[in-house]
Design a protein around this motif. Structure first.
Motif, short mmCIF file in Angstrom:
data_model
loop_
_atom_site.label_atom_id
_atom_site.label_comp_id
_atom_site.label_asym_id
_atom_site.label_seq_id
_atom_site.Cartn_x
_atom_site.Cartn_y
_atom_site.Cartn_z
N GLY A 84 0.72 -1.26 -0.07
CA GLY A 84 -0.15 0.01 0.08
C GLY A 84 0.86 1.24 0.10
N PRO A 85 1.68 1.59 0.98
CA PRO A 85 2.46 2.78 1.10
C PRO A 85 3.42 2.81 0.05
N ARG A 86 3.92 1.70 -0.55
CA ARG A 86 4.83 1.88 -1.82
C ARG A 86 4.20 2.10 -3.04
N ILE A 87 2.87 1.41 -3.14
CA ILE A 87 2.19 1.82 -4.32
C ILE A 87 1.79 3.27 -4.44
N ALA A 88 1.71 3.93 -3.20
CA ALA A 88 1.37 5.40 -2.92
C ALA A 88 2.54 6.25 -3.26
N LYS A 89 3.85 5.84 -3.59
CA LYS A 89 4.87 6.57 -3.89
C LYS A 89 4.76 6.82 -5.43
N GLY A 90 4.27 5.97 -6.11
CA GLY A 90 3.97 5.76 -7.57
C GLY A 90 5.11 5.12 -8.34
N ARG A 91 4.45 4.55 -9.53
CA ARG A 91 5.36 3.71 -10.26
C ARG A 91 6.78 4.25 -10.45
N ASP A 92 6.76 5.18 -10.89
CA ASP A 92 8.07 5.94 -11.26
C ASP A 92 9.26 5.64 -10.03
N LEU A 93 8.79 6.27 -9.10
CA LEU A 93 9.76 5.93 -7.73
C LEU A 93 10.10 4.26 -7.55
N TYR A 116 3.50 -5.96 -12.50
CA TYR A 116 3.11 -6.98 -12.10
C TYR A 116 2.97 -7.10 -10.36
N MET A 117 3.79 -6.59 -9.97
CA MET A 117 3.71 -6.72 -8.53
C MET A 117 2.69 -5.79 -7.91
N MET A 118 2.82 -4.41 -8.35
CA MET A 118 1.54 -3.41 -7.96
C MET A 118 0.06 -4.08 -8.29
N LEU A 119 -0.06 -4.73 -9.62
CA LEU A 119 -1.24 -5.16 -9.89
C LEU A 119 -1.70 -6.40 -8.79
N SER A 120 -0.66 -7.03 -8.48
CA SER A 120 -0.79 -8.26 -7.59
C SER A 120 -1.57 -8.00 -6.30
N ALA A 121 -0.73 -6.55 -5.87
CA ALA A 121 -1.15 -6.06 -4.38
C ALA A 121 -2.53 -5.26 -4.62
#
Ligand code: HEC
Length: 118
Positions: free
Chosen positions: A67-76, A109-114
């Protein structure tokens, strides 16, 4: 939106289940093939740490960890993947043949899985 995530996850599960190359004929054009590329790279290079969560690696599909990592955005996240995160996430996730696009597919893939409903 949700159902698209579900579909991508489903393809991921098919890949887990069969260990590889029985990709169902592409139904969703590039979205599907990039999901397959991401899943393949993930399985080959990232799963060793991100399946088990070794050394604090965010586990695949773990919403709390992601959650908090996705919030940083894909670019980061992609940037962190390319340069690594000290001390335990190696640069490029140890996939030195991977292009930035390849790594981006694995990050997707990792972001979508979460993000997918389970
Ligand atoms: C040797 C173990 C290892 C491998 C292999 C590995 N990772 Fe990681 N990864 C980690 C650890 C540990 C963290 C947590 C780093 C932290 O937040 O301190 C992490 C964090 C991440 C993050 C989050 C970064 C952030 O800014 O929060 C992403 C994205 C990521 N990894 C992607 C990948 C991808 C893509 C691959 C495969 C190409 C990969 N990792 C392979 C151990 C690994």
């Amino acid at each position: 939106m949700q159902s698209r995530y579900g579909l991508v996850l489903w393809f991921g599960l098919v890949l887990f289940g069969c260990g590889g190359n029985t990709s169902p004929s592409a139904e969703q054009g590039s979205a599907t093939s990039s999901a397959n590329l991401g899943a393949e790279i993930y399985q080959n290079y990232c799963a060793s740490c991100h399946n088990s969560g070794i050394s604090g690696a965010p586990k695949l599909g773990d919403k709390q960890a992601w959650g908090p990592r996705i919030a940083k955005g894909r670019d980061l996240l992609l940037q962190a993947t390319i340069v690594g995160v000290q001390p335990s996430m190696p640069p490029k996730g140890m996939c030195f043949r991977c292009s930035d696009d390849d790594l981006g597919a694995a990050v997707d893939y990792m972001m979508l899985s979460a993000a997918a409903e389970r």
